[in-house]
Enzyme design. Structure first.
Site, short mmCIF file in Angstrom:
data_model
loop_
_atom_site.label_atom_id
_atom_site.label_comp_id
_atom_site.label_asym_id
_atom_site.label_seq_id
_atom_site.Cartn_x
_atom_site.Cartn_y
_atom_site.Cartn_z
N GLU A 32 -41.12 1.04 -35.10
CA GLU A 32 -41.13 2.18 -34.19
C GLU A 32 -41.66 3.43 -34.89
O GLU A 32 -41.26 3.72 -36.01
CB GLU A 32 -39.68 2.42 -33.73
CG GLU A 32 -39.55 3.05 -32.39
CD GLU A 32 -38.12 2.97 -31.85
OE1 GLU A 32 -37.40 2.01 -32.23
OE2 GLU A 32 -37.74 3.84 -31.08
N ASP A 47 -43.24 1.46 -29.86
CA ASP A 47 -42.32 0.47 -30.42
C ASP A 47 -42.98 -0.91 -30.30
O ASP A 47 -43.64 -1.20 -29.31
CB ASP A 47 -41.03 0.57 -29.59
CG ASP A 47 -40.10 -0.61 -29.73
OD1 ASP A 47 -39.11 -0.47 -30.45
OD2 ASP A 47 -40.35 -1.65 -29.10
#
Lengths: 414, 106
Positions: free
Chosen positions: A108, A9
């Site tokens: 992400e 992420d």
């Protein structure tokens, strides 16, 4: 089956990008990504790690921000973030095959590490560090990661552990289901549990993930159906998803919607519907699809409340803007009555492939401009020079939102 | 077990621009250089073109912007001046022609 999965992420993605672009240190700069030209109810899209450490929530309204001297307001630049996001995936592709990457959102993505451990002769942790270092050295951006034996556990390792502090990587094992996951409370802190489910589960006396994991699976299934089963499995760290098994929605659809900034009369709303239909039909053609079903949704003004959502099935599948527009307006006129309009949606579903078209591979030799070729030309112009190159004359009217929307991505500044 | 599989990990498709940008990146990334033809291949293309009868359908393999394509086409004319084939479906430059097969000739 045990796998080796990581989810990576981008830390405070938009704010971090803006800091890097301005050569500011994200850990010492109070920067927020928030359109300063809009009102104080404007959404703050992202805040720098410096502000996050001071307790500013990542997503809030501008009016909720504390007063900090030297606060930098960065105008959102969505197209820049989209470009950066692709750049990051491009870096990862230097190490990992396309099938083993699953892009989950703009900041992400999941990586199937298993098949690469032998080739790179390293542990899952070392491979993730390699990817993180490559991203940071090429873009200046910081990543956080979760690593575990399936997608769900990787995701919770990231959310509940990896994100929190340096080195921003958490490796969770099977033992951590009991040691860490089961201690989580309130329930909605875990991925996949909404506040709605939390309230329902609380009413059953379930307060922690551990209690959820030890509830009778059949009881949950009887109460919540397939989602109940999933809740139980997730609470026990079970997720059999194969990352390579790409999910392709069966009945794909395309849709567009907008919330209007003021109340529109049905007549004015028709103009907006035409503009929305123009854009959606172009997207349909870009996907090489035809649609067989159109639905139109409309929300009335806050004072009136309510609205409608109706659909028609066409005699034949089409990508013709005018034909689609005609049907969209027909549905709208049939149901709108005299209501004021605040929200509008159009969805095309039952999509079919438009068929392989040779013409775009070669140069077009014909001189006669059939309607199809004209549409194609307009599409090409819009793609090449921007969507405002050719507009309906009616888009110059005051009520039009086309030009404004073309300057936005996802409702935010490009 | 009725696992929802990748369905539960379906990405938020709210940002169409992101999907488009990723596709474009992959398109650029997966481009290949134009294959170099051997003398044998060049002679084969010459042979097929010299023995072509009007109306026959040939399979052409051609290179365009980093990718190879195949198509069944009819050759209308060979334009020596502009170094291209005039086909029933458009023009094809000699330099992009990789292979050609005429099954009807044999």
């Amino acid at each position: 089956m045990d796998r080796s999965i990581a989810v990576i992420d981008m830390k405070a993605f938009y704010a971090f990008v803006e800091c890097v672009e301005r050569k500011l240190n994200p850990f010492t700069t109070p920067l927020v990504v928030c359109d300063p030209t809009r009102g104080d109810g404007t959404i703050v899209l992202s805040v720098s790690p410096f502000l996050k450490e001071m307790g500013v929530p990542s997503v809030c309204r501008r009016r909720d921000l504390p007063h900090i001297p030297g606060m930098v307001f960065a105008q959102p630049r969505m197209s820049l973030y989209v470009k950066k996001s692709a750049e990051i995936i491009n870096i990862v592709l230097n190490y990992i095959g396309e099938d083993d990457i699953h892009v989950y959102s703009i900041d992400e993505f999941f990586v199937n590490l298993g098949p690469y451990l032998k080739a790179y002769d390293c542990t899952p942790y070392q491979l993730v560090r390699k990817l993180q270092n490559a991203i940071t050295s090429k873009t200046g951006l910081l990543t956080t990661a979760g690593i575990s034996y399936n997608m769900l556990m990787a995701k919770v390792a990231l959310d509940l552990d990896g994100k929190k502090k340096p080195p921003y990587v958490a490796v969770w094992t099977k033992a951590d289901v009991k040691n860490k996951l089961w201690k989580v409370t309130p329930l909605s802190k875990m991925w996949g549990i909404s506040h709605g489910y939390e309230a329902k589960l609380n009413a059953m006396g379930i307060e922690t993930i551990g209690q959820l994991a030890n509830t009778d699976k059949n009881l949950l299934k009887a109460k919540f159906g397939i989602m109940g089963e999933q809740l139980w499995e997730h609470a026990n760290g079970i997720d059999n998803t194969d990352l390579r098994d790409k999910y392709i929605p069966q009945d794909t659809s395309l849709s567009v919607g907008q919330v209007l900034f003021k109340d529109y009369t049905p007549q004015e709303a028709k103009l907006i519907l035409k503009e929305m239909n123009d854009d959606l039909a172009m997207r349909l053609r870009e996907h090489g699809k035809l649609t067989k079903r159109i639905s139109v949704g409309c929300g009335y003004t806050a004072k009136e409340g309510g609205g409608f959502d109706h659909q028609v099935t066409l005699d034949y599948a089409t990508d013709d803007t005018d034909k689609l527009c005609e049907d969209v307006l027909k549905i709208f006129e049939k149901y709108v009555g005299n209501h004021g309009v605040r929200r509008l949606f159009i969805t095309y579903s039952q999509l079919e492939n438009a068929g392989y078209d040779q013409l775009n591979l070669f140069e077009i030799g014909k001189t006669d401009l059939t309607k199809k070729e004209m549409t194609r030309t307009i599409d090409d112009l819009k793609r090449k020079y921007g969507k405002d190159t050719i507009l309906r004359a009616s888009s110059l009217l005051e009520e039009s939102t086309a030009k404004e929307r073309h300057s936005q991505i996802g409702g935010h500044h490009k | 077990m009725s696992d929802r599989g990748m369905k539960k990990w379906a990405p938020f498709s709210s940002l169409i621009e992101q999907a488009t940008c990723l596709e474009e990146m992959k398109y650029q990334r997966n481009k290949i250089p134009k294959p170099k033809l051997t003398q044998d291949q060049i002679e084969k293309i010459n042979y097929v073109l010299q023995n072509y009868e009007p109306g026959q359908i040939v399979k052409v393999k051609f290179y365009n912007d980093g990718y190879l394509y195949e198509a069944d086409v009819e050759i209308k004319r060979i334009d020596i001046e502009n170094r291209c084939l005039i086909l029933n479906k458009g023009k094809l430059k000699f330099e992009n022609l990789i292979d050609i097969d005429n099954y009807q000739a044999f």
